[in-house]
Every structure is written in structure tokens, then in C-alpha cells.
Design an enzyme around this catalytic site. Structure first.
Site, mmCIF file in Angstrom:
data_model
loop_
_atom_site.group_PDB
_atom_site.id
_atom_site.type_symbol
_atom_site.label_atom_id
_atom_site.label_comp_id
_atom_site.label_asym_id
_atom_site.label_seq_id
_atom_site.Cartn_x
_atom_site.Cartn_y
_atom_site.Cartn_z
ATOM 1 C CB ALA A 1 -8.138 7.344 3.962
ATOM 2 C CE LYS B 1 -3.210 2.772 2.604
ATOM 3 N NZ LYS B 1 -3.885 3.029 3.905
ATOM 4 N N GLY C 1 -8.561 9.450 8.790
ATOM 5 C CA GLY C 1 -8.978 9.647 10.175
ATOM 6 C C GLY C 1 -10.010 10.726 10.399
ATOM 7 C CB THR D 1 -9.676 6.175 12.089
ATOM 8 O OG1 THR D 1 -8.308 6.310 11.712
ATOM 9 C CG2 THR D 1 -9.941 7.037 13.312
#
Lengths: 254, 65, 254, 65, 254, 254, 65, 65
Positions: free
Chosen positions: E181, E93, E154, E204
Site C-alpha cells: 500500500a 492478507k 490509495g 490503486t
């Protein structure tokens, strides 16, 4: 252009008179925005009423008394009657609050009060929700203007339900529609006018801005912009891009 | 006679609403009146006899949104 | 107020000159909006160039030549050089198209071309995306103005990524930021200015409206409104309602 | 000599870019020139000798967004 | 169904391994969600590495090492090489951070690093923006998977630019696209899958939920729901209402 | 978990029975989704009623008869009475249509009919708007369940007014709230459940999908996902990014 | 000889990277190594002579998003 | 006697609603009845005398949303 009970307003902005830092700033906000209507209320006389009334008269605008804070039909009707005597106008911004947290209208009491007042010769400006059926009842009750909320009073959230507001506009092509309450920024007022709304009623967003006269003027300009755009037949948005500069005649410079 | 004027208990000598308005020094002011929740137009004030415990409201123009 | 390479513009509206029904309507749109800048291009001379140039000169506005339709660094640089000679200005709206469907900028070629042109003395107005890192590269390359897109050219979709546009504004407090392309309605331009943007570049939304001069004026007013609002310190939106009319002193009419 | 002027094949007698511009009647016009993808400033046109197959571009102001 | 460098994943959820209250809860989150891939990183050995690795192996899922925190091409490439040796996989990644506040990818360094790694035999999963041109460069550099962000890492903001994400999907019908994300809620993951995305990479939103295993399972279900809906050919939304219950045969009860 | 008039439903999905390509596909949609309730209507007997009833009984789910198409209190009440006799249940989905274009509820007739039916021993599931005051009246009238619309019936527009739906949830923590009508995609159902809603009533989005059983299952999964997420205490979204992978211990590879 | 191991100054006696890994007790661990920013594969560690001031990184699996 | 059954004019010989239901062959069916807009429960059907012009509705289960 639509009239409000036969009166055509030079400017589709209706401005509240509460919460300003000072009377001078209030007056300046009206001058800066050329708002054509001032909303006012009735409260227990403690001596301040006279000066305030002088101030409002000096603005040289139409007065729209409200029934703010009323929770029952009776309260609203009596307040309207007192307002008519004091302010010498048949115009009344009819508020019958249904819930303290949202300050939203009570559709049931609102329609009942509107009926009583219309029969009594009032020219009712009902503060209502964006509910189409309630709006139809208000028109049947004699209202020739509708004032759906954009969002809860003083929230500054803008237009919570664009779909419902569009629906109202589509179903009442001939009734003046005014967004009453909930706006925080001029772009929201412009968007409402672009949808074909006929006016905007504001208070908190102007009075609580750092610079109320500047914000009042900003809203006035945005409202004018939205109205112009509505009349100018905007382009249809589309998903694909399309060059603005002509492609033909481009030089070959590889 | 004890009445409630704008939410406050008052002991008054006057008989009519008109007199009460005078007495309160509001006669020249831009005001409207209600007795026990019902509107009383200016001309009718002199005909309204006050009674013990009446709730009188005298209101005037104020800021509004 | 920020300047564009030392020039302060009386009006933050930059208007394109393509796609109007007629030259007369083009001119009227500029008059109605007081746009301060006109974007133009270069195409193979077929005789029309001269009259068009006369028309533009009569507008009495600044000219911002573009490199529309260029897909490579070399094309863009050569076009910019030719534009500088013809239009006698160092200003260049740098477009390097990366994709034909979206007409979006090619970030790689854009930064490279910007560098070459800045070193060659051009004052570059880069048509870019809302990408923060690309924006930083452009500033490093010598750009003192950034023109992120709102949405694809000619789409009229408005501001596709408000979050990214806010981020750009926050990271470049001192660089003039202009929304270039994608707007369809004045309320969208007002919203951009409320976010603190410094200008708006438009073409299709005005030229393709039913009444281009009216729409041009509508955008100009909305832009002024948004700028005023940004300076007037707007209220914070909140979830709960709050009465505008004072609660104290309300009559008891139960 | 065969060249390509603004995308179209042309058979021309002139030797220089400047002469070509004259010949095309553009000398008074508000134009800019490029040869084979490179910009040629006005003053330099007379020094540019044309060769077989050159791609000449002569452009002028046009609408743009 | 699309494969990731020849590997078809039983479950389109890729789950991060950081920020969990405990290793036990991490493991439970994987069990509860049946995530098919675990993202991991490399950090300076302080003794904890061994146990963590044991834990990950026990999950019985594929491992996707990341280059998190790398800001330069060199850092990212060296980290990838170390990761390949430690984790014995060609999968990487690829993160090359361009900005510390947004943790957004640096498109320039990203493409350069992707090229180097692809040539070196890596199977690159690039964490990228929603920029179409950057995506094309990554594919040219040898990436057979693209992982555009939904919003900053996040942030939990969801899909900031639905328009751009749709455009990516339309332009790369055959390339597996994974939202990497920015998601905070399962409904956002479902929406991405409804748009035709092939997978979701999360950390997250799961690890920082009050109940990580429950949230992990919620995302897994939402992802399955979105994928099913995409395949089931959804109705077109429309502005007018249409009765679901048949109108014909309604009794006349006036 | 909240009960519906004392009945706890194994699955918060209520599914309509109209508009399916065939009875077999209808049955398959129920099996695929494990919907726990089937909505049905009454129409003039033409012979088909018996077989349809057999089909519904075989589904082994609870039946919720509706008063679809009724525009007056009397029609709705008589229809409810006939439904109670035929379907042998006190449950009634009370629809009193106020407008033919939007098929929105008539708040006035709805409250009146709800009162009559509740007093007559019905367990009323009112199809209502997102109006808080109307909702309070329905509860006062005896409704122990509320079913606000998301958008007009059959529109597939999703949740038109998230703000109002949140407000309803906040004001009725103990009353089961079901989104009835207007949904088009599972992500919308998940979002409603994430807000704390207790159930979803659907028909068109499933019946009119290309593959109704797959879409039914997609909604069921999304609803389960949303409910799980609501219970798992989601992270708060935030504007700034925050790294998921630990920063500490990162190798220095410059 | 002074080196920097995982960001901390260290005074070491060993000559090779392999020896350093042993010395640090990592030989059995699941680790990877880099010297001055360049990856050093496990087999090559024994051939890498350390020099004064070398930056050595020894990393192992860790949580990641 | 002329009545309206489910919206269609009918000439019927029967006297009661129950008889009409029989006559229409619905007696075994899962149905409910209304006369002139008012619900008539099954047990009451036999007591309901039909009169000229009555509007009779006989309904049964159908698809619904």
C-alpha cells in the site's frame, strides 16, 4: 563576522518592501524583525515616490536598490546608475532576469553587467543561481558578495538544491553568501544559516503572510537560531539510537 | 516637439531635459532621468537638448524585493 | 495556548539534563534557552543525587521525571511511583522501551502502563511513536499530552516521517503535542512548530553540541520562530515564480 | 541476613527497610525505595521486614533526557 | 531467495484486483506484469461472484484473500475463516483497520487476530505499519511474512519513512518483507527493492492509471530492476565528483 | 518518440565504457542492458587503442565520443575534431569542465564551444547543468539534444534538483533530454524517466558496482519502467487514504 | 420467521441455514456463510437451525486490494 | 630536431607529421593528430613540416564516460 563591502550588518536579515497590505504594516514588519537592510526599486514617477522614500528613510536601515525586471545588460546598468544617484549608495542588488516563468538570473548577462558596474565603482550584490562556475565568474568580475537563489522568486519552495548551496559555501569560505528569493518558512532560513550562510533576503514570504510583522519576526529569530547553531558545532547525526539518560545505576525492578 | 515621457507620447515646448523636469513639476522630487536608455545625471540635464521622438524616463523610489 | 495538565508553560522548550560537559554548563544552557521544563531520572544512590537535585532546584523550572531505560510495564510503574515521591510531582515522562537499537517505545506496554498510571493519579507525558492508533489509545488511557518521537533518541536525524506527524496534528487539534527525541538542529524544531506542534523535548542535540548553551538558545529561538510562523498564516508555496517588485511603472531602457 | 542492595550482595543485621536506609546513611537523603520490584513509600519503610535474599533498591535524582 | 510460507514466487509483484475499468483490463494487467499473486476479497453475494471467480482462476496465479474493511478482531477472524473455505487456501492478507482516514492498521487488534489465525493454521500476511516492535509481536504471533505500508492505502505517496523501512529490513534479515500500500510510481517500488525488500503489493496505482496494463508492467520491471540492483552491490554515493573517463593520457591541446 | 539528430534509439540507455574490471565485463554489461550507445574518449596512443576499438565495434552499438577532461573551448573543439576523424561520426558529447571538484560544466565555454561545433557540422550532445537559461543558449547555438546532470559525475547522489529538472522538461517538450552523470541507483533513473526524460547516460554506477552486468541490466529495466509509467498516465498522489477493496457489500460480522 | 440476510430483512419459511442457501439459489455458488458474526462451514449448514432475528451473511469472491 | 610527442621530448630526424606518424609506427593505427593544439586531418599530415619545439599529439580510442 563577514562584512558586506566593509559594512557589518547588525542583523543578517534583508527585507523587501513590496506587496505589504499597507505602509504601516511594512514599517511594523521592519520594527518587529530588526531587519538591517531594505530592498527598493525605481519606477516611473507618478507622485507616490516621495512619500515612499520618506517611509523608507524613517526605517533607519540601509537601502539596497535593485534592478528588478531588467532583462538586458543595458537596462540593468542604466537602472543601477539611476539608483545610485537617487539612493546615494554604491550598493546595488543586480538582477538580470533570464526567464519570465522562473524569474531566474541570466548567468551570461549577469556576469557582464556585474563587471561593468564593479568597474564603475558599484558594490554589487548579484542575484544569481547556485551554479559554482557562475559564482566564480561573478567574484572575478569584482563581486564581494554572492546572493544565490533558494528557489524561484515568490515561490516559497525553500532550498531546492541543498547540495549545490553547500558546495558554494565550501568554495567561498570568505565571501558573504546570502540566500535571495524562494523561501516560504523560517525553518528554511534557519537551515540555510546552519549551513553557514551569512544572510537571508526575503520579501514575499513576509509580505504575503497573514500577519507580516509576526512572520518577519519569525524569520529574524530563525535566522539568529541558525547562525547560533552553526557556531555551536552541532552533533553529527547517526543512524543508531543512543540513550540520553545514563544506563548505569538503573534500578533492577523486574 | 513630440517626445515619449515615461512611455506616454507628449507634445512639449521645452528645449532641455532640465526644463522638461521642471515643466513636469519634478524638480524638487527625488528622481533620476534617462534619455533613450542612457542615464543622465542631474547636473547634465541642462545640457541635454531634447529632439523629436526622444524617449525620456523619469523614475523615483518605489517598493522592491 | 494549550496547557499541559492545566499548566501553561512560558516556553515550549523542555530540556534534558544528561550528558553535559559539566553541571555549570547544564545550568548555563537552561539560562540561555529559558527552557521551562527539565527532565530528570532516578538512579541508584551513590552520593551524587543530592548535589544534582540542588542544581536542578536552582534552575527554577518545572521538573519532568522520566522512566528512561524501563522495558516492562512493572519497571515503568514502580519507577514512576518512586519518582512521584522523590520529585513531588504527578508529572511523569513515560518511557517503555521496546527495542534496544532504536530505543523506540513499546506501544503495547506503553498503553498499559499509561492506563495504570493515569488511574493512579499521574499526569502522563507518553514518549510514543508517530502512530495515530497508538496515540488514540493513549488518549483513551487518560493521557492529555502526547510526545511522538521525531527520530530515534540521540540520532539527530530530525523528523523522519513528516506525513505521520502532520496526521497526528490534524487528528488531535486540542491535545498538546510535543516532539520528543531525534532532533539534531534548530531548523528541525522550527519545522515541527510550523506544523502546529506545541513543544519540543531535547537533550543530546544540546548537550553534545560543541557549545551547549549557544545550541540551547538556538533551539529556543527556532521554536519561537516556528510558533510565530504557524500563527502568522504562511503563504502557500507554488511552482511558478511571481515577481515581488512591481512590474508596472518599470522604465523602458532598451 | 543476606540481601541485595542496589544490585550488590550485602550482609545486614537490621530488620526493617527503614533501618537499612538509616544504616546505609541515606535517611537524610532525597531517595525512594523499592523491595523486590515493588515501590515502598517512605512512611511504610518501618513496617517492611526484610527477608533473606530481598532485592532492595534505593534511588535518588539523576540526570535524565 | 526467500519463500512465502514455503512457496517461492516467480515474481515479487502481488497485484490487487479492484478498481479496474473492466475485467478484460484487469486480466491484461496481470498478463502484462506477470504478477504472481492476486489479492481478492469476500463481499455479499449479489450474483457477480461466480464470474469474478472464473476470471481470477483463469489468471493462473496464486490467490491471496484479504480481510479488507474489518475493524475488529472478530470481523477479521470470521472473514478469514470464510475466505479459507471459499478460496481453499491458508493464505490470508490480514487487515484490521485502525483508522478510517488513514486506513492504517490497528497494531493491537492486528497482533491479536494474527495470533488467533496462526494458531488456527492460517498463513498470515499481515498488513502492518513500519513499527519495529509491532513487527516483532507479529513474528512472535506466528507470522512468517511482514507487509509494512509505504504510505496510506490509495494515497500514492510512496515510502513515507525510509528510515523505519530500512530498520525493519535490518532487523528481519530472514523474514520476507513486502511493501503493501501507498505506492504511486514504479521508481518507489524500485527503491524499496534496492533496500532489500522481497516484494511489492499494489492495486490503486495500477488500476487507476490511465493505462493499467502498461503501469502494471512498469511496476514489474521496476521491481525486477530494484532486486537486481540490490544483488549487484551498488556503489557508495559520495559528495565529491570523480571523473569516469581516465585522466591519464589526455592530450595537451592548450 | 523523439530522435537524437534523426536517429531513434532502440533503448534510451547510453553507457560509458570506463572503469570496468575487465573488457569482458564491459562487453557483458552492454549485452545485459542492450544499451544503444557507448561513450568513448581519445587518449594518447600507447598501443591499447586498437584492441579497445575492436572491442567497441563488436558491441554493435552507436558510438558517442566525448571531450572529457577539456577545460577550454579550444581543447574541446580540437578534441571533437580528432574524434570525428577517428570515430567517423558527427556525434560529440561535449564536456567543458568548469570546476575540478564538481566536474560541473562551464556554462560559458560550453555554449561557445557548442556554437563553433554546431556550425562545423557536429551533432552536439552537451553535458550541461539544470540551468534553464543555459539550456536555451545551447538550443540557440544549435544543440538538438540536452544532457543536464543529475549530480556531479561519479557521485551517485541521484537527482539533486528535481524542481529544476521538471522545469527543463516543461520548457523543452520537443527536445530530447538525457540525464547525464550523478546517478547511483536504478530507482533514480526510473524517476527521471517518469518525469518524461528521454534517456539516461551512465558509467560509474554500473562499472563500479560489484556486478556490473547485473547493475547495467537493472538500470535498463528501470529506465524502461519509468518510460512506460510516464506514458501510462499515473494516478495523482493525495494526502488522504482511499480503500482499494470495495466497501459496498461488506458483511456485517460484529 | 424474520431474519436479516446480507443486511436486508427477510421473511423466510425454511428451518436451516442449508435450506436458506438453497432457497436463495446459492447452493451451486462459490460462497461462505456466517450466522450472527460466526463462521459456519458448509458441512455444518444443515445442522444450523435458524431463529427469529438471526443475522445471516452469505458472501462470495469479489475484487480486493 | 627536438619536438614534444604526446608530452615527451623526442629528438626526431623526420620532416613531416606524416613521417613522424610512420616513424612512430602508428600509420596503420586508428589515430588522430594535433600540432600545437590544432587538429591536423590525416590527409594534411604530409604537408605539415615539423619545426623545433612543436607539440605533437597522437591520440587513439580509449575508455570514456
Amino acid at each position: 563576522m563577514k562584512t558586506f563591502y566593509g559594512v557589518s550588518l547588525p542583523n543578517p536579515l534583508m527585507l523587501g518592501t513590496a506587496q505589504y497590505p499597507s505602509p504601516a504594516i511594512l514599517a511594523e514588519a521592519f520594527r518587529a524583525s530588526n531587519a538591517s537592510v531594505a530592498t527598493v526599486s525605481l519606477r516611473r514617477e507618478k507622485g507616490a515616490g516621495h512619500d515612499f522614500w520618506r517611509l523608507i528613510q524613517d526605517l533607519g536601515v540601509r537601502v539596497l536598490p535593485n534592478t528588478a525586471g531588467c532583462h538586458t545588460v543595458k537596462e540593468a546598468v542604466t537602472t543601477a546608475q539611476m539608483a545610485r544617484e537617487v539612493f546615494e549608495t554604491n550598493w546595488i542588488k543586480l538582477e538580470v532576469i533570464g526567464h519570465t516563468d522562473t524569474l531566474q538570473p541570466d548567468p551570461f548577462a549577469l556576469v557582464e553587467a556585474a563587471q561593468i558596474l564593479a568597474e564603475d565603482g558599484f558594490e554589487v550584490f548579484p542575484y544569481t543561481t547556485d551554479d559554482l562556475v557562475v559564482a566564480e565568474r561573478l567574484v572575478e568580475a569584482g563581486c564581494q558578495v554572492l546572493m544565490p537563489w533558494g528557489a524561484p522568486i515568490g515561490s516559497g519552495l525553500g532550498l531546492s538544491n541543498v547540495y549545490a548551496l553547500r558546495t558554494l559555501r565550501a568554495h567561498f569560505p570568505d565571501i558573504p553568501l546570502v540566500i535571495d528569493a524562494g523561501l516560504g518558512l523560517p525553518s528554511q532560513a534557519a537551515a540555510a544559516m546552519e549551513m553557514g550562510y551569512d544572510g537571508i533576503l526575503l520579501n514575499t514570504a513576509v509580505a504575503k503572510a497573514g500577519d507580516p510583522p509576526a512572520m518577519a519576526r519569525a524569520f529574524a529569530l530563525a535566522i539568529e537560531a541558525g547562525a547560533l547553531a552553526h557556531g555551536a558545532d552541532p552533533m553529527e547525526p547517526r543512524d543508531m539510537a543512543a540513550p540520553s539518560t545514563p544506563v548505569v545505576g538503573k534500578a533492577w525492578l523486574a | 516637439m513630440k517626445i515619449i515621457l515615461n512611455g506616454e507620447p507628449r507634445d512639449v515646448a521645452v528645449q532641455t531635459l532640465a526644463a522638461l523636469v521642471d515643466d513636469a513639476g519634478f524638480s524638487e522630487r527625488k528622481i533620476a532621468t534617462a534619455v533613450n536608455g542612457d542615464f543622465v545625471p542631474a547636473p547634465a540635464r541642462q545640457d541635454i537638448e531634447l529632439s523629436e521622438g526622444d524617449r525620456i524616463e523619469i523614475v523615483s523610489p518605489m517598493q522592491g524585493g
